[in-house]
Enzyme design. Structure first.
Site, PDB file in Angstrom:
ATOM      1  N   ASP A 148      40.050  59.839  24.666  1.00  0.00           N
ATOM      2  CA  ASP A 148      39.620  58.934  23.601  1.00  0.00           C
ATOM      3  C   ASP A 148      38.486  59.567  22.799  1.00  0.00           C
ATOM      4  OD1 ASP A 148      38.361  56.616  22.195  1.00  0.00           O
ATOM      5  OD2 ASP A 148      39.816  55.479  23.377  1.00  0.00           O
ATOM      6  N   SER A 194      30.184  55.840  37.103  1.00  0.00           N
ATOM      7  CA  SER A 194      30.876  55.732  38.392  1.00  0.00           C
ATOM      8  C   SER A 194      31.202  54.272  38.688  1.00  0.00           C
ATOM      9  CB  SER A 194      30.002  56.286  39.520  1.00  0.00           C
ATOM     10  OG  SER A 194      29.813  57.665  39.375  1.00  0.00           O
ATOM     11  N   HIS A 206      32.027  55.555  45.116  1.00  0.00           N
ATOM     12  CA  HIS A 206      31.450  56.534  46.050  1.00  0.00           C
ATOM     13  C   HIS A 206      30.180  55.934  46.632  1.00  0.00           C
ATOM     14  CE1 HIS A 206      28.137  57.527  43.344  1.00  0.00           C
ATOM     15  NE2 HIS A 206      29.022  57.680  42.366  1.00  0.00           N
TER      16      HIS A 206
END
Length: 336
Positions: free
Chosen positions: A283, A298, A156
Site C-alpha cells: 500500500d 506489532s 510476540h
C-alpha cells in the site's frame, strides 16, 4: 438510565458475534479485529535481576558480592524471611538487615533456589550490588476481541531489553493512547510509533494476565473506549491462509485504517510461532507514512478472504516494507 444503557451496550456487543458462519469454515471462532494503539504497563512477578556491579565500601575498597551467585534473568522473591514483590520491598528488606550475609530466594527457570550473598556497607547504606527492574511499559497494537471480552495483542512476547528474557509478570494494565509521531523506517534502521500514555485510573482499558511468546492476553473492561461498531469475522485456520493479497489494520494515520499487503510465505512448520507468515506492504499510503512496518505496529491484525488470519509481529531490519506474522490460532490458544 444506567441499567438501560448497560443493557443496550451488551446487546450491541452480542450482536457483533451473531453473524452466521459458513459450514465450510474450519473454525467457528468469531473475533472483532483490532488495529488500535494501546499503552502497556506490566509489573514483574518478583524483582528481575539485570546484572551485578562492584560496590565501594566505606573504607574505600570495592567488592562485587553477587557476582557468579545471581544471574541475569533471575527473579528475587524474598530476602531471609521477608517476601519481595517489587523494588520498594527489596530496598526495604536490604535496609532492615543487620547481618552481613543474607539468603536471597530466587526463581530461576521456573525453579526456586536459595543463595547466600554478602551485603556491602557503602557510604549511602547497605548494598547488594545487583541491578534490578520490576516493571515494563510501552506501546503496541491490539489484535482482537472475543465474545468473552478477552483480547490478544502484539503477537510476540515482551522481553527485557537488557537480558532478552521474556518477562514473567505479576499483573499488567492496558491504557488509552494516541499516536503523536511516526519515525519512518529505512534499511538497517527500524522506525517506530510514538504516543502519549497517561498512566492513571481514568485511562485504564483492561488487565493484562499473560505475557507469552505469542503475545499478551487479558480482559478488556472498557470495550466502548477501544472498539467502535465493527463486524465480527471468523478466525482462519492455518490451512486457510495462502500467499497473495491481504490487508492489515493499524492506526498510524491517527485512525484505524486498512492497508494492502501481500502474504509472500506461509510456513506451517516454522521454528518460531511468531514468524510463520512473511508479509510485504504494498500500500503506497502506508509506505509513504511509515516506510512499511515500524515498532508499535506489532499486533496489527492481518485479514484475508474476510477472515482474521494473524497479526504482524516483526519487521525485516534491512527492508522495512517486509516483516513476519503469526497465525491467529497460535494466539487463540491463550484465551478461553
Amino acid at each position: 438510565m444506567l441499567t438501560g444503557g448497560g443493557y443496550c451496550f451488551l446487546e450491541w456487543k452480542q450482536s457483533l458475534f451473531e453473524r452466521e458462519a459458513s459450514t465450510s469454515e474450519v473454525s467457528d471462532d468469531l473475533l472483532i479485529p483490532g488495529g488500535m494503539p494501546i499503552g502497556i504497563y506490566m509489573e514483574t512477578d518478583g524483582v528481575m535481576v539485570l546484572g551485578t556491579e562492584a560496590v565501594e565500601e566505606k573504607g574505600g575498597t570495592t567488592q562485587e558480592p553477587a557476582k557468579n551467585i545471581v544471574k541475569a534473568g533471575d527473579y528475587i522473591v524474598g530476602i531471609n524471611d521477608e517476601a519481595v514483590t517489587d523494588k520498594k520491598d527489596l530496598q526495604r528488606a536490604v535496609k532492615s538487615q543487620e547481618a552481613q550475609e543474607v539468603v536471597l530466594h530466587l526463581r530461576r527457570n521456573e525453579e526456586y533456589v536459595d543463595v547466600k550473598t554478602k551485603l556491602v556497607d557503602a557510604r549511602d547504606g547497605k548494598k547488594l550490588g545487583i541491578w534490578v527492574k520490576d516493571d515494563e511499559q510501552g506501546l503496541g497494537t491490539v489484535t482482537f476481541l472475543d465474545s468473552k471480552s478477552r483480547f490478544g495483542a502484539l503477537g510476540h512476547g515482551i522481553r527485557d531489553t537488557d537480558t532478552s528474557e521474556l518477562l514473567e509478570i505479576r499483573e499488567g494494565r492496558l491504557y488509552t493512547t494516541s499516536i503523536q509521531e511516526i519515525k519512518k523506517g529505512k534499511s538497517g534502521e527500524p522506525g517506530g510509533m510514538e504516543g502519549i500514555i497517561v498512566y492513571n485510573n481514568y485511562n485504564i482499558l483492561g488487565t493484562i494476565e499473560q505475557n507469552t511468546e505469542s503475545g499478551i492476553f487479558g480482559t478488556i473492561d472498557r470495550i466502548d473506549a477501544l472498539f467502535s461498531e465493527q463486524e465480527a469475522i471468523p478466525a482462519a485456520a492455518p490451512s486457510d491462509v495462502h500467499t497473495g493479497e491481504a490487508v492489515i489494520r493499524c492506526a498510524v494515520s491517527g485512525k484505524v485504517e486498512e492497508y494492502k499487503i501481500r502474504i509472500t510465505k506461509v510456513d506451517l512448520n516454522a521454528h518460531e510461532k511468531n514468524k510463520t507468515l512473511v508479509i510485504e506492504v504494498t500500500d503506497e499510503r502506508l509506505l509513504e507514512l511509515t516506510g512499511g512496518i515500524v515498532q508499535g505496529m506489532s499486533g496489527s491484525p492481518i485479514i484475508q478472504d474476510g477472515k482474521l488470519v494473524g497479526a504482524v509481529t516483526h519487521v525485516f531490519v534491512q527492508n522495512a516494507a517486509k516483516g513476519y506474522g503469526i497465525f491467529i490460532q497460535d494466539m487463540l490458544k491463550y484465551v478461553g
